[in-house]
Motif scaffolding. Structure first.
Motif, PDB file in Angstrom:
ATOM      1  N   SER A  35       0.782  -1.132   0.073  1.00 26.81           N
ATOM      2  CA  SER A  35       0.002  -0.127  -0.033  1.00 26.81           C
ATOM      3  C   SER A  35       0.954   1.417  -0.169  1.00 26.81           C
ATOM      4  CB  SER A  35      -1.113  -0.115   1.236  1.00 26.81           C
ATOM      5  OG  SER A  35      -1.791  -1.092   1.120  1.00 26.81           O
ATOM      6  N   ILE A  36       1.879   1.343   0.834  1.00 28.07           N
ATOM      7  CA  ILE A  36       2.785   2.463   0.719  1.00 28.07           C
ATOM      8  C   ILE A  36       4.117   2.560  -0.163  1.00 28.07           C
ATOM      9  CG2 ILE A  36       2.399   2.505   3.221  1.00 28.07           C
ATOM     10  CD1 ILE A  36       5.216   1.277   3.715  1.00 28.07           C
ATOM     11  N   SER A  37       4.129   1.369  -0.817  1.00 34.08           N
ATOM     12  CA  SER A  37       5.547   1.289  -1.908  1.00 34.08           C
ATOM     13  C   SER A  37       5.226   2.085  -3.093  1.00 34.08           C
ATOM     14  CB  SER A  37       5.632  -0.272  -2.089  1.00 34.08           C
ATOM     15  OG  SER A  37       4.456  -0.908  -2.811  1.00 34.08           O
ATOM     16  N   GLY A  38       4.036   1.916  -3.577  1.00 30.05           N
ATOM     17  CA  GLY A  38       3.788   2.922  -4.986  1.00 30.05           C
ATOM     18  C   GLY A  38       4.223   4.162  -4.785  1.00 30.05           C
ATOM     19  N   LYS A  39       3.492   4.837  -3.713  1.00 31.44           N
ATOM     20  CA  LYS A  39       3.717   6.392  -3.576  1.00 31.44           C
ATOM     21  C   LYS A  39       5.115   6.797  -3.294  1.00 31.44           C
ATOM     22  CE  LYS A  39       1.854  10.307  -0.920  1.00 31.44           C
ATOM     23  NZ  LYS A  39       1.005  10.918   0.131  1.00 31.44           N
ATOM     24  N   LEU A  40       5.680   5.726  -2.293  1.00 27.46           N
ATOM     25  CA  LEU A  40       7.268   6.061  -1.878  1.00 27.46           C
ATOM     26  C   LEU A  40       8.176   5.708  -3.254  1.00 27.46           C
ATOM     27  CD1 LEU A  40       7.247   4.086   1.433  1.00 27.46           C
ATOM     28  CD2 LEU A  40       7.422   6.476   1.140  1.00 27.46           C
ATOM     29  N   SER A  41       7.884   4.750  -3.971  1.00 25.47           N
ATOM     30  CA  SER A  41       8.661   4.607  -5.208  1.00 25.47           C
ATOM     31  C   SER A  41       8.628   5.763  -6.125  1.00 25.47           C
ATOM     32  CB  SER A  41       8.469   3.170  -5.873  1.00 25.47           C
ATOM     33  OG  SER A  41       7.252   3.132  -6.135  1.00 25.47           O
ATOM     34  N   ASP A  42       7.422   6.229  -6.237  1.00 25.60           N
ATOM     35  CA  ASP A  42       7.390   7.382  -7.338  1.00 25.60           C
ATOM     36  C   ASP A  42       8.020   8.583  -6.660  1.00 25.60           C
ATOM     37  OD1 ASP A  42       5.668   6.005  -9.124  1.00 25.60           O
ATOM     38  OD2 ASP A  42       3.805   6.698  -8.583  1.00 25.60           O
ATOM     39  N   LYS A  43       8.013   8.755  -5.445  1.00 25.66           N
ATOM     40  CA  LYS A  43       8.510  10.019  -4.915  1.00 25.66           C
ATOM     41  C   LYS A  43       9.932   9.684  -4.674  1.00 25.66           C
ATOM     42  CE  LYS A  43       8.097  13.256  -0.905  1.00 25.66           C
ATOM     43  NZ  LYS A  43       7.242  13.566   0.197  1.00 25.66           N
TER      44      LYS A  43
ATOM     45  N   LEU B 199      15.777   3.159  -4.084  1.00 21.24           N
ATOM     46  CA  LEU B 199      15.873   3.366  -2.514  1.00 21.24           C
ATOM     47  C   LEU B 199      15.057   2.473  -1.846  1.00 21.24           C
ATOM     48  CD1 LEU B 199      16.902   4.800  -0.177  1.00 21.24           C
ATOM     49  CD2 LEU B 199      15.283   6.764  -0.605  1.00 21.24           C
ATOM     50  N   ILE B 200      13.604   2.230  -2.477  1.00 20.34           N
ATOM     51  CA  ILE B 200      12.729   1.327  -1.908  1.00 20.34           C
ATOM     52  C   ILE B 200      12.972  -0.031  -1.992  1.00 20.34           C
ATOM     53  CG2 ILE B 200      10.147   1.170  -1.847  1.00 20.34           C
ATOM     54  CD1 ILE B 200      11.074   3.873  -1.133  1.00 20.34           C
ATOM     55  N   MET B 201      13.641  -0.354  -3.000  1.00 21.00           N
ATOM     56  CA  MET B 201      14.412  -1.840  -2.964  1.00 21.00           C
ATOM     57  C   MET B 201      15.188  -2.142  -2.101  1.00 21.00           C
ATOM     58  SD  MET B 201      14.813  -3.308  -6.949  1.00 21.00           S
ATOM     59  CE  MET B 201      15.945  -2.223  -7.503  1.00 21.00           C
ATOM     60  N   ILE B 202      15.943  -1.000  -1.498  1.00 17.04           N
ATOM     61  CA  ILE B 202      16.856  -1.171  -0.314  1.00 17.04           C
ATOM     62  C   ILE B 202      16.078  -1.285   0.700  1.00 17.04           C
ATOM     63  CG2 ILE B 202      18.786   0.224   0.877  1.00 17.04           C
ATOM     64  CD1 ILE B 202      19.580   1.394  -1.765  1.00 17.04           C
ATOM     65  N   LEU B 203      14.997  -0.496   0.847  1.00 13.83           N
ATOM     66  CA  LEU B 203      14.091  -0.627   2.275  1.00 13.83           C
ATOM     67  C   LEU B 203      13.835  -2.117   2.245  1.00 13.83           C
ATOM     68  CD1 LEU B 203      12.513   0.535   4.452  1.00 13.83           C
ATOM     69  CD2 LEU B 203      10.729   1.381   2.796  1.00 13.83           C
TER      70      LEU B 203
ATOM     71  N   PHE C 137       0.783   0.733 -17.542  1.00  9.05           N
ATOM     72  CA  PHE C 137       0.382   2.032 -16.741  1.00  9.05           C
ATOM     73  C   PHE C 137       1.147   3.079 -17.334  1.00  9.05           C
ATOM     74  CE2 PHE C 137      -0.721  -1.479 -13.524  1.00  9.05           C
ATOM     75  CZ  PHE C 137      -2.240  -1.273 -13.618  1.00  9.05           C
ATOM     76  N   PRO C 138       0.791   4.197 -17.271  1.00 13.71           N
ATOM     77  CA  PRO C 138       1.530   5.505 -17.605  1.00 13.71           C
ATOM     78  C   PRO C 138       2.655   5.629 -16.795  1.00 13.71           C
ATOM     79  CG  PRO C 138      -0.552   6.282 -16.810  1.00 13.71           C
ATOM     80  CD  PRO C 138      -0.600   4.447 -17.021  1.00 13.71           C
ATOM     81  N   ASN C 139       3.747   6.367 -17.400  1.00  3.52           N
ATOM     82  CA  ASN C 139       5.080   6.484 -16.754  1.00  3.52           C
ATOM     83  C   ASN C 139       4.780   7.069 -15.360  1.00  3.52           C
ATOM     84  OD1 ASN C 139       6.986   5.225 -18.260  1.00  3.52           O
ATOM     85  ND2 ASN C 139       6.890   7.014 -19.610  1.00  3.52           N
ATOM     86  N   ALA C 140       4.084   8.381 -15.318  1.00 10.88           N
ATOM     87  CA  ALA C 140       4.134   9.121 -14.124  1.00 10.88           C
ATOM     88  C   ALA C 140       3.441   8.446 -13.071  1.00 10.88           C
ATOM     89  CB  ALA C 140       3.411  10.625 -14.421  1.00 10.88           C
ATOM     90  N   ILE C 141       2.488   7.633 -13.263  1.00  6.84           N
ATOM     91  CA  ILE C 141       1.882   6.965 -12.117  1.00  6.84           C
ATOM     92  C   ILE C 141       2.006   5.413 -11.890  1.00  6.84           C
ATOM     93  CG2 ILE C 141       0.201   8.565 -11.774  1.00  6.84           C
ATOM     94  CD1 ILE C 141      -1.748   6.904 -13.051  1.00  6.84           C
ATOM     95  N   ARG C 142       3.292   4.895 -12.722  1.00  5.04           N
ATOM     96  CA  ARG C 142       3.165   3.431 -12.702  1.00  5.04           C
ATOM     97  C   ARG C 142       3.480   2.737 -11.223  1.00  5.04           C
ATOM     98  NH1 ARG C 142       6.906   3.116 -16.588  1.00  5.04           N
ATOM     99  NH2 ARG C 142       5.431   2.755 -18.222  1.00  5.04           N
ATOM    100  N   GLY C 143       4.175   3.401 -10.554  1.00  4.19           N
ATOM    101  CA  GLY C 143       4.410   2.916  -8.955  1.00  4.19           C
ATOM    102  C   GLY C 143       2.938   3.006  -8.399  1.00  4.19           C
TER     103      GLY C 143
END
Length: 465
Positions: free
Chosen positions: A66-74, A79-83, A384-390
Motif C-alpha cells: 500500500s505504501i510502496s507505490g507512493k514511496l517509489s514514485d517519490k 531506494l525502496i528496493m533497499i528498504l 500503466f502510464p509512466n508518471a503513476i506506474r508505481g
C-alpha cells in the motif's frame, strides 16, 4: 561526447539483482510452512495464535504494498528496493533470536512489509530498466527467482528438520539447529537478504524515474549502456512527450482513457491467485494425502511440484518476447482450467490410487508457471502510464494479495466442508474468466516501448469516440 558503451552483461546483472527481491518473496512466504508445528509446540499456541503466526506476515504485505507505490514514485525505485532488503534482513535476524512469541510476530510483520514492498517494486524496476524487446524475459526472471525461493525453502526446511537431532558442541547452536530448529529455518533468510542489500548499492536508479525527475544526463548514460545511443535517444524523446501530457495523481488511472488498463491491472493479478495456485503450493501435502499418498510421499510430491514450477518458468523466459503475452496466457490458462477440471473429476470418481492426481496437479503447475505466474507481472508492469506506474502497480499488487489472503483462508475450509472435487472445480470456474479478459481486454505488448503502450490507450480511446 559520451564514452558510455552498450553492455548486455550489464542489463542481465542489474535485472538479476532486482530479481533477488522475488527470491526473498518466494523464500519468506514458503519457509513458514515448515515452522508452524514447531513454533506451535515451543510456544504452546492455541488455534487462534497459530493462525495469527501464519497470517500476520500477510498484514505486513498489505501495508507494504500500500505504501510502496507512493514511496517509489517519490523517492525512486532503487531506494525502496533497499528498504525492502533492510526489512527482510531485520526480519530474518529478529526471528532467529526472539525470546517471546510477541517478538516473533513483530519480526514476521516486518518480513511481511518487505514482501509487500518487493512484490511491487522489483518487477516495476525491471520493466522500466529493460529494453522493450527483452522486457518480457527480464520480468520473467523475477517469477523464476520467486519459484526458486520457494523450492530452496522446501529443501532447507527438510534438511534442517532431518538433522535437528544432531549433536552440537555449543549450547546456542544446539538450540538453534536442534531443539528450536525453526529459528534456523527462518534465520537462513539472512544470507540472501544480505546479498540483496549489498548488491543494490551497485545498481543504478530506474532511467525512466530519473527522466521524470529531471535527471536526463544520468538517465542517458544508463540507457546507452543498456541499449545503445540511438535507442536511448528515442526513449528520452518518448518519455519527454508523455511527461508533458501526464499528471501524477492516481486519479489519472481512473480516467476513461485508462479504464481498460485499470481493469486488467485489478483483475489479472486477482484471477492469478484465485485459480488455486497457492492452495497447491501451501496445502499440497494435505491435498495429496487426500489422494491417497502417505505423508512422506506427499512431501516428496510437494518438492516435485516446486521443481516443476521452476522448470516451466523457463518456458516463459525464452518465449514471452518471441511468441507474445497473449498466446502464452491463452495456452497456459486453458491448460490450467482443463487440469483443474480433471483433478476434480478424479477425486469425484474416487480415482485416488496411482499417479493420476499428481500428474494433473503437475500439469496445472506447469501451465501456471509459463503463463499466469510470469506473464501477469510482465503485463501489469507495462500497461500503466509512466508518471503513476508505481502507484498503479501497487494497486494491482494489492489486488493479488487480497486474492492470496482469500485463498489462504478459505482453502482449508473448502477442502474440509466441500471436498477436494468441488474445491478444484471452483478453482477452474474462478480461473476461466482470465481467458475472456485475455481475448477482450489485453493488447499484445511484445516489442512495444512503455511509452508506445501508453499512446496505444490514448489512440484506442480517441478512435472509439
Amino acid at each position: 561526447m559520451t564514452t558510455t558503451k552498450q553492455s548486455s552483461t550489464y542489463l542481465y546483472l542489474v535485472c538479476l539483482v532486482a530479481a533477488l527481491g522475488g527470491f526473498l518473496f518466494g523464500f519468506d512466504t514458503a519457509v513458514i510452512s515448515g515452522t508452524v508445528s514447531l513454533v506451535k509446540k515451543d510456544f504452546n499456541l492455541d488455534v487462534v495464535n497459530e493462525g495469527w503466526f501464519v497470517s500476520c506476515a500477510l498484514l505486513g504485505c498489505i501495508i507494504g504494498v500500500s505504501i510502496s507505490g507512493k514511496l517509489s514514485d517519490k523517492y525512486g525505485r532503487k531506494l525502496i528496493m533497499i528498504l525492502s532488503a533492510v526489512l527482510f534482513l531485520a526480519s530474518a535476524i529478529g526471528c532467529t533470536f526472539v525470546s517471546s512469541f510477541s517478538q516473533l510476530i513483530i519480526f514476521r510483520l516486518i518480513g511481511g512489509l518487505g514482501i509487500g514492498v518487493a512484490s511491487m517494486v522489483s518487477p516495476l524496476y525491471i520493466s522500466e530498466f529493460s529494453p522493450s524487446r527483452y522486457r518480457g524475459m527480464m520480468v520473467s526472471l523475477y517469477q523464476l527467482a520467486l519459484t526458486i525461493g520457494i523450492v530452496i525453502s522446501y529443501f532447507s526446511n527438510a534438511y534442517l528438520a532431518a538433522h535437528a537431532g544432531d549433536a552440537f558442541s555449543s549450547a546456542g547452536m544446539q538450540k538453534m539447529f536442534g531443539t528450536e530448529v525453526w529459528r534456523a529455518m527462518l534465520g537462513l533468510g539472512i544470507f540472501p537478504s544480505g546479498i540483496f542489500l549489498l548488491s543494490l548499492f551497485l545498481v543504478p536508479e530506474s532511467p525512466r524515474w530519473l527522466l521524470l525527475h529531471g535527471q536526463e544526463a544520468k538517465a542517458k548514460d544508463i540507457l546507452i549502456k543498456v541499449d545503445g545511443a540511438e535507442a536511448a535517444k528515442r526513449e528520452i524523446a518518448a518519455v519527454k512527450e508523455t511527461k508533458n501530457t501526464e499528471t501524477t495523481g492516481l486519479k489519472e488511472l481512473f480516467k476513461p482513457v485508462y479504464r481498460r488498463a485499470l481493469w486488467i491491472g485489478l483483475l489479472l493479478p486477482f484471477l492469478s491467485q484465485v485459480c488455486g495456485i497457492n492452495a497447491v503450493i501451501y496445502y499440497g501435502p494435505k491435498i495429496l494425502e487426500q489422494a491417497g499418498f502417505t505423508l512422506n510421499s506427499a512431501l516428496g510430491g510437494q518438492v516435485t511440484i516446486g521443481l516443476v514450477n521452476v522448470v516451466f518458468t523457463f518456458v516463459a523466459i525464452f518465449t514471452v518476447d518471441k511468441w507474445g503475452r497473449r498466446p502464452l496466457l491463452f495456452v497456459g490458462i486453458g491448460g490450467a482450467v482443463f487440469a483443474l477440471l480433471v483433478i476434480g473429476i478424479l477425486f469425484a470418481a474416487g480415482v485416488t490410487t496411482g499417479p493420476w492426481i499428481l500428474i494433473f496437479i503437475l500439469l496445472f503447475i506447469s501451465c501456471f508457471a509459463f503463463s499466469f505466474g510470469p506473464v501477469c507481472w510482465v503485463v501489469i508492469g507495462e500497461i500503466f502510464p509512466n508518471a503513476i506506474r508505481g502507484k498503479a502497480m501497487a494497486l494491482a499488487t494489492l489486488s493479488l494479495w487480497v486474492a492470496n489472503f482469500l485463498v489462504g483462508q478459505l482453502t482449508p475450509l473448502m477442502l474440509e466442508d466441500l471436498g477436494s472435487s468441488v474445491t478444484f472445480w471452483l478453482f477452474a470456474i474462478c480461473c476461466s474468466p482470465a481467458l475472456w479478459i485475455t481475448w477482450k481486454l489485453i493488447p499484445e505488448t511484445k516489442g512495444r516501448s512503455l511509452e508506445n503502450i501508453d499512446n496505444y490507450w490514448k489512440e484506442t480511446y480517441n478512435a472509439a469516440q
